[in-house]
Design an enzyme around this catalytic site. Structure first.
Site, PDB file in Angstrom:
ATOM      1  N   GLU A 150      -8.992  13.042   3.713  1.00 38.48           N
ATOM      2  CA  GLU A 150      -8.615  11.739   3.171  1.00 38.48           C
ATOM      3  C   GLU A 150      -7.112  11.468   3.313  1.00 38.48           C
ATOM      4  OE1 GLU A 150     -10.411  11.866  -0.825  1.00 38.48           O
ATOM      5  OE2 GLU A 150     -12.203  10.948   0.046  1.00 38.48           O
ATOM      6  N   LYS A 159     -18.189  21.224  -2.105  1.00 40.31           N
ATOM      7  CA  LYS A 159     -18.861  20.362  -3.077  1.00 40.31           C
ATOM      8  C   LYS A 159     -20.368  20.591  -3.037  1.00 40.31           C
ATOM      9  CE  LYS A 159     -15.396  16.716  -3.329  1.00 40.31           C
ATOM     10  NZ  LYS A 159     -15.092  15.270  -3.378  1.00 40.31           N
ATOM     11  N   ASP A 169     -20.482  13.238  -1.780  1.00 37.86           N
ATOM     12  CA  ASP A 169     -19.445  13.205  -2.811  1.00 37.86           C
ATOM     13  C   ASP A 169     -19.990  12.964  -4.211  1.00 37.86           C
ATOM     14  OD1 ASP A 169     -16.977  13.249  -3.954  1.00 37.86           O
ATOM     15  OD2 ASP A 169     -16.249  11.387  -3.073  1.00 37.86           O
ATOM     16  N   GLU A 186     -18.303  23.659  -5.760  1.00 36.66           N
ATOM     17  CA  GLU A 186     -17.534  22.707  -6.568  1.00 36.66           C
ATOM     18  C   GLU A 186     -18.460  21.659  -7.188  1.00 36.66           C
ATOM     19  OE1 GLU A 186     -14.085  20.982  -4.568  1.00 36.66           O
ATOM     20  OE2 GLU A 186     -14.129  19.211  -5.865  1.00 36.66           O
ATOM     21  N   GLU A 246     -17.377  10.540 -12.203  1.00 40.46           N
ATOM     22  CA  GLU A 246     -16.894   9.491 -11.296  1.00 40.46           C
ATOM     23  C   GLU A 246     -18.012   8.544 -10.858  1.00 40.46           C
ATOM     24  OE1 GLU A 246     -14.879  10.950  -7.820  1.00 40.46           O
ATOM     25  OE2 GLU A 246     -14.689   8.945  -6.944  1.00 40.46           O
ATOM     26  N   ASN A 249      -4.934  16.024  -4.778  1.00 40.98           N
ATOM     27  CA  ASN A 249      -4.023  15.153  -4.033  1.00 40.98           C
ATOM     28  C   ASN A 249      -2.631  15.399  -4.603  1.00 40.98           C
ATOM     29  OD1 ASN A 249      -5.976  13.790  -2.398  1.00 40.98           O
ATOM     30  ND2 ASN A 249      -6.589  12.659  -4.235  1.00 40.98           N
ATOM     31  N   ARG A 264      -9.595   9.895 -11.322  1.00 43.48           N
ATOM     32  CA  ARG A 264     -10.981   9.921 -11.810  1.00 43.48           C
ATOM     33  C   ARG A 264     -11.064  10.439 -13.242  1.00 43.48           C
ATOM     34  NH1 ARG A 264     -11.795   6.398  -8.061  1.00 43.48           N
ATOM     35  NH2 ARG A 264     -11.407   7.199  -5.975  1.00 43.48           N
ATOM     36  N   ARG A 270     -10.343  23.764   0.313  1.00 42.95           N
ATOM     37  CA  ARG A 270     -11.465  22.842   0.104  1.00 42.95           C
ATOM     38  C   ARG A 270     -12.074  22.377   1.429  1.00 42.95           C
ATOM     39  NH1 ARG A 270     -10.490  18.111  -2.591  1.00 42.95           N
ATOM     40  NH2 ARG A 270     -12.277  18.119  -4.002  1.00 42.95           N
TER      41      ARG A 270
HETATM   42  C1  GCU Z   1     -13.538  11.728  -4.113  1.00 42.00           C
HETATM   43  C2  GCU Z   1     -12.697  11.023  -5.123  1.00 42.00           C
HETATM   44  C3  GCU Z   1     -11.242  11.181  -4.852  1.00 42.00           C
HETATM   45  C4  GCU Z   1     -10.904  12.658  -4.682  1.00 42.00           C
HETATM   46  C5  GCU Z   1     -11.785  13.270  -3.615  1.00 42.00           C
HETATM   47  C6  GCU Z   1     -11.617  14.771  -3.478  1.00 42.00           C
HETATM   48  O1  GCU Z   1     -13.482  11.073  -2.885  1.00 42.00           O
HETATM   49  O2  GCU Z   1     -13.046   9.649  -5.149  1.00 42.00           O
HETATM   50  O3  GCU Z   1     -10.547  10.628  -5.921  1.00 42.00           O
HETATM   51  O4  GCU Z   1      -9.582  12.840  -4.361  1.00 42.00           O
HETATM   52  O5  GCU Z   1     -13.126  13.053  -3.952  1.00 42.00           O
HETATM   53  O6  GCU Z   1     -12.472  15.484  -3.979  1.00 42.00           O
HETATM   54  O7  GCU Z   1     -10.667  15.246  -2.880  1.00 42.00           O
END
Ligand code: GCU
Length: 683
Positions: A289, A363, A368, A390, A396, A205, A163, A322
């Protein structure tokens, strides 16, 4: 005026009428203690004052007009009429900034409670000078309101930025650290100048190479980067891979309750601290995710976070865990699963079970970082668990630094939101500054918007979001107008036409972006994966849980208690009742909470469908106004900056038109209801 966009808000441009006056005060500098941070502060003062006044500060304490930089314990405060009491209420990062004129001696005192406070005082003085404020009777006492004022880099070691919209990483290239860390140092200066005190230097990530950041292969370089930040009062953190005990340690499991896993983390953390004694700790995206986490071993977030917290505790390190945890393999036919509910459902029952050095990072919204979302109901809902908020400075879902979208007004709404969790006045800002629930550790983090573009942020005006983030979280009482004016003055100077044009564009930009994109709080409608540009059904039948449920009769997500997912009940009263009620729910969030017919009448008096048409036409028109305003200051701002913004505004116009046409056509076709004003719905 000349703006070197690389210098951002630290232009230090030569000053005008106040010059001779300032020179009487600023000829020399005395630093009353040895420390790296004070050295940074002194270097910045020398640089800035030389550039603004043409004066080379000499090291001298007897000069006629001089700066005294240091910490309060090393200073004879009484001599300058400062009562030591003052420092009782100043936090470690706070400071006193005072000018004294006595017996022909002029002194500007920059006194921190610690050296970090003195650094912030130095940047404060430099701001005042650039703004040409009189300095002959300064008396400022400042402390930051938030404890953690953090930046999260989403940089990968291959040099890409998740992003990222401003080029490649300034930290990494080709799966290694950049050899030239000049930009990292300049970044540290920018961040410190607005009060940032913590940074995580890799993406949440954590892929293969990044997993190895905590090994001997990279720790010496992590240490080098940390040292650069430390000299500016910024503590470094790493994002870690929860499966590290397996991937690095060769263990058969990463189960947080396994003794060998616990030992592995203990040893690993001890090793990191051998390299970096002031290391901040870990940030962890787990069971989110598809990233590894404790769920694999039938354990929960508490066990996952606590095994790391135990390892970090002897070194005063923190675990920032998180809460962006939800089912990302959803079926759109399943109307009972609601992504908005997920964070609260997962974490609220765990209140009080995390160790003290764990901080949950949440967040601002339950989904998101959309242009419009309600505030996450998890914030403040855990009275016995440290929390931090956050934000995402990276745009994005808000135009990707092609479209201008100034986010300070949005963040202010979040910070001012009243959760009622302890009765009226339980604002988000009082939760994250730790006062409401007495959190030991808390604060705010945000995803950075910088890369290696010459101007750091791609769109020069996007610098305002990074600047504003720091200034706002230092003191959330500061107004948007004040922050915006400051940024414009520091970046562009004082030409009233320039100030008016830039201010107009920034202050309108968020609402304009909202107008031409997804309506009434529904979110998304973007192209899958990269998330730029319109695609109304782009995510409608996918697994991510982000639906608008538009059909020929209506649109919106029913999150009410009676007939919907019950998400509205995660709020305290009266918020729960307000959101749950079709009559009371604020227009801008209507479709987040309710599924309504297109003919539903908003509080504004318009129907939903007419609102969609009108806002989308207006959105494009307002981008045209931005263009006219910007073109009106050609020749009054630096040419390169002018062209940069001009080009992006052009692309923004194309984007806004595409959004208008896709959204209006889609809903005209679905609803069959024509525009009352008979404007052309472009195909
Ligand atoms: C969003 C974003 C991802 C990111 C994720 C996160 O989904 O598109 O790129 O990794 O947030 O905050 O972990």
């Amino acid at each position: 005026s000349n703006t070197d966009s690389y210098q951002a808000w630290l232009q230090y441009r030569p000053i005008g009428t106040k010059k001779e006056e300032y020179k009487k005060w600023l000829t020399a500098i005395e630093v009353n203690e040895e420390s790296q941070i004070l050295e940074s502060a002194a270097a910045e003062l020398k640089k800035g004052i030389h550039s603004m006044l043409g004066v080379t500060l000499v090291p001298d304490n007897s000069a006629e007009g001089h700066i005294i930089l240091g910490t309060y314990e090393q200073m004879d405060l009484k001599q300058y009429g400062i009562s030591p009491e003052v420092f009782r209420d100043v936090t470690d990062e706070g400071y006193v900034l005072k000018s004294v004129f006595e017996k022909e001696e002029r002194a500007v005192l920059l006194i921190g409670k610690t050296d970090r406070g003195a650094l912030y005082a130095a940047f404060h003085l430099l701001r005042l000078l650039q703004k040409e404020v009189p300095i002959d009777s300064l008396e400022v006492v400042e402390s930051p309101r938030n404890q953690f004022r953090m930046i999260n880099q989403w940089d990968n070691m291959d040099g890409s930025i998740e992003r990222g919209y401003a080029g490649q990483s300034i930290f990494y290239v080709d799966n290694d650290f950049n050899e030239d860390l000049t930009r990292v140092k300049d970044y540290a200066r920018l961040l410190a100048s607005v009060g940032i005190n913590a940074i995580s230097i890799n993406n949440v990530n954590v892929w293969d190479v990044e997993t190895k950041l905590v090994t001997k292969a990279f720790l010496p370089k992590v240490k080098a980067v940390s040292a650069i930040f430390a000299a500016y009062g910024i503590r470094s953190f790493l994002s870690i891979n929860f499966a590290s005990p397996m991937e690095l340690g060769g263990l058969g499991t990463a189960d947080p309750l396994s003794p060998e896993v616990e030992k592995w983390w203990k040893d690993k953390v001890a090793e990191i601290y051998e390299y970096i004694p002031d290391f901040g700790g870990f940030i962890v995206k787990a069971d989110s995710e598809g990233r590894p986490g404790p769920f694999t071993y039938d354990r929960g977030h508490v066990e996952g976070a606590n095994v790391l917290a135990k390892a970090l505790k002897p070194f005063e390190g923190k675990v920032i865990w998180r809460c962006f945890v939800y089912n990302h393999l959803q079926d759109w036919r399943d109307r009972s699963t609601d992504r908005a509910r997920a964070a609260y459902d997962h974490f609220k029952p765990l209140d009080g079970k995390f160790l003290e050095n764990v901080i949950l990072q949440i967040k601002n919204g339950p989904m998101d970082f959309q242009v419009r979302e309600p505030v996450s109901p998890l914030l403040g809902a855990m009275k016995q668990t440290n929390q931090m908020l956050e934000f995402q400075i990276a745009q994005e879902y808000t135009g990707q630094q092609i479209d201008v979208c100034y986010l300070i007004p949005q963040w202010k709404e979040v910070l001012d939101f009243d959760t009622y969790t302890k009765g009226e006045g339980s604002t988000i800002k009082s939760i994250v500054d730790g006062t409401l629930h007495g959190y030991q550790y808390s604060g705010i983090a945000a995803v950075s918007n910088i890369g290696d573009d010459g101007n750091w942020t791609g769109h020069t005006l996007a610098q305002a979001n990074l600047y504003g983030y720091g200034r706002l979280i230092w003191n959330p009482e500061r107004t948007t107008e004040e922050i915006t004016k400051d940024w414009i003055h520091l970046t562009f100077g004082y030409d009233p036409d320039v100030v008016d044009a830039v201010e107009y564009i920034l202050l309108h930009s968020w609402k304009v972006y909202e107008k031409y994109t997804a309506p009434l709080g529904i979110g998304w409608m973007v192209n899958p994966n990269h998330h730029y540009g319109p695609n109304v059904d782009g995510y409608e039948y996918s697994k991510w849980g982000t639906y608008h449920f538009a059909d020929r009769d209506g649109i919106g997500v029913d999150r009410t208690v009676e007939t919907g997912t019950g998400y509205s009940s995660q709020y305290e009263e009266p918020n729960a009742k307000v959101y749950d009620s079709l009559e009371l729910c604020p227009d801008e969030l209507l479709l987040f909470f309710h599924h309504v017919p297109y003919s539903h009448r908003l509080k504004s008096g318009e129907t939903v469908i007419q609102h969609i048409y009108t806002t989308h036409f207006e959105g494009v028109e307002e981008v045209e106004t931005f263009i006219a305003k910007w073109n009106g200051i050609e020749g009054k701002v630096d040419n390169a900056v002018f062209e940069n913004v001009k080009q992006r505004l052009k692309k923004q116009r194309d984007n806004a038109i595409e959004w208008r046409d896709q959204v209006n056509t889609y809903f005209y076709r679905k609803s069959g209801i024509p525009d009352q004003q008979n404007r052309t719905i472009h195909p």
